[in-house]
Write an enzyme that holds these catalytic residues in place. Structure first.
Site, PDB file in Angstrom:
ATOM      1  N   HIS A 106      12.770 -11.628   4.363  1.00  0.00           N
ATOM      2  CA  HIS A 106      13.144 -10.352   3.741  1.00  0.00           C
ATOM      3  C   HIS A 106      14.387 -10.471   2.869  1.00  0.00           C
ATOM      4  O   HIS A 106      14.473  -9.845   1.815  1.00  0.00           O
ATOM      5  CB  HIS A 106      13.363  -9.286   4.821  1.00  0.00           C
ATOM      6  CG  HIS A 106      12.143  -9.019   5.645  1.00  0.00           C
ATOM      7  ND1 HIS A 106      12.204  -8.737   6.996  1.00  0.00           N
ATOM      8  CD2 HIS A 106      10.839  -9.009   5.314  1.00  0.00           C
ATOM      9  CE1 HIS A 106      10.973  -8.553   7.453  1.00  0.00           C
ATOM     10  NE2 HIS A 106      10.143  -8.711   6.459  1.00  0.00           N
ATOM     11  N   GLN A 145      10.864 -13.883  12.761  1.00  0.00           N
ATOM     12  CA  GLN A 145      10.893 -14.517  14.080  1.00  0.00           C
ATOM     13  C   GLN A 145       9.602 -14.240  14.839  1.00  0.00           C
ATOM     14  O   GLN A 145       9.089 -15.109  15.556  1.00  0.00           O
ATOM     15  CB  GLN A 145      12.106 -14.019  14.862  1.00  0.00           C
ATOM     16  CG  GLN A 145      12.266 -14.706  16.231  1.00  0.00           C
ATOM     17  CD  GLN A 145      13.546 -14.299  16.923  1.00  0.00           C
ATOM     18  OE1 GLN A 145      14.563 -14.009  16.285  1.00  0.00           O
ATOM     19  NE2 GLN A 145      13.532 -14.276  18.249  1.00  0.00           N
ATOM     20  N   CYS A 175      21.148 -11.740   8.400  1.00  0.00           N
ATOM     21  CA  CYS A 175      20.918 -10.508   7.640  1.00  0.00           C
ATOM     22  C   CYS A 175      21.327  -9.283   8.457  1.00  0.00           C
ATOM     23  O   CYS A 175      21.456  -8.180   7.910  1.00  0.00           O
ATOM     24  CB  CYS A 175      19.458 -10.397   7.203  1.00  0.00           C
ATOM     25  SG  CYS A 175      18.263 -10.436   8.545  1.00  0.00           S
TER      26      CYS A 175
END
Length: 216
Positions: A106, A145, A175
């Protein structure tokens, strides 16, 4: 010990297990990749032609070749060598604390942690280092993950065909710790249980207990 390299019937394996991901066609050249890095440096507000940054695009592209080498590796080939001399062993094999480093798909920021893997072999086992290698194959790609956890478990199930598979990943995501909510030290835990581990909650508890261990 009798080592066997098995020619896996690739048609029976999931795409991400039997082959490396297909690169975009045409794949950008190295020169185009370095130009993209220079653009990002300028976008950040610096001058890509100043002394300290002039070689940065080359170094970044070199780093990408290493950080994302998983796009050129095949999981089925990592686990293709097994050993048969296991006697009457009928319990699970656990490898814990496998360090890994990946990048969030992302934000392309790192997430780092440890993987814990257990499987119940049927007649044959795989070299312990190969499980760590499998983790690296999937970690060295843009990932989530959750997806990485599932991919590792699926690869072990399809290639080794054990009675059960258990995978746990624990990681800290940059992040989340250095941007956004900025909560350093927080960890994310994901699990995937297949076969006997999924069917028997007691086996899940035993797996988690052994992962945590008395010395942790």
């Amino acid at each position: 010990m009798d080592a066997v390299v098995k020619p896996w019937p690739k048609a029976s394996l999931t795409d991400h297990v039997r082959q490396a991901p297909q690169a975009p066609s045409p794949r950008p050249s190295r020169e185009e990749a370095e130009a993209a890095v220079r653009t990002l440096i300028a976008f950040a507000g610096d001058h890509p032609d100043r002394e300290g940054l002039v070689e940065t695009p080359k170094r970044v592209v070199d780093a990408y070749e290493e950080l994302y080498r998983g796009y050129r590796e095949v999981p089925a080939e990592v686990l293709d060598r097994t050993f048969s001399e296991i006697g009457k062993y009928d319990d699970f094999v656990l490898v814990r604390d496998i360090s890994f480093s990946s990048h969030c798909e992302h934000h392309m920021m790192p997430f780092q942690g440890k993987a814990h893997i257990a499987y119940k072999p049927v007649e044959r086992v795989v070299g312990l280092s190969k499980l760590a290698r499998l983790v690296d194959v999937y970690a060295r790609r843009l990932q989530t993950q959750e997806h990485m956890t599932s991919q590792i478990a699926t690869a072990i199930e399809e290639i080794l065909k054990p009675r059960g598979v258990a995978v746990m990943l624990e990681a800290e995501h940059m992040c989340m710790s250095v941007r956004g909510v900025e909560k350093p030290g927080s960890s994310t835990i994901t699990t995937q249980f297949i076969g006997s581990f999924r069917e028997n909650p007691d086996e899940q508890v035993r797996f988690i207990t052994m992962v945590r261990g008395a010395d942790r």
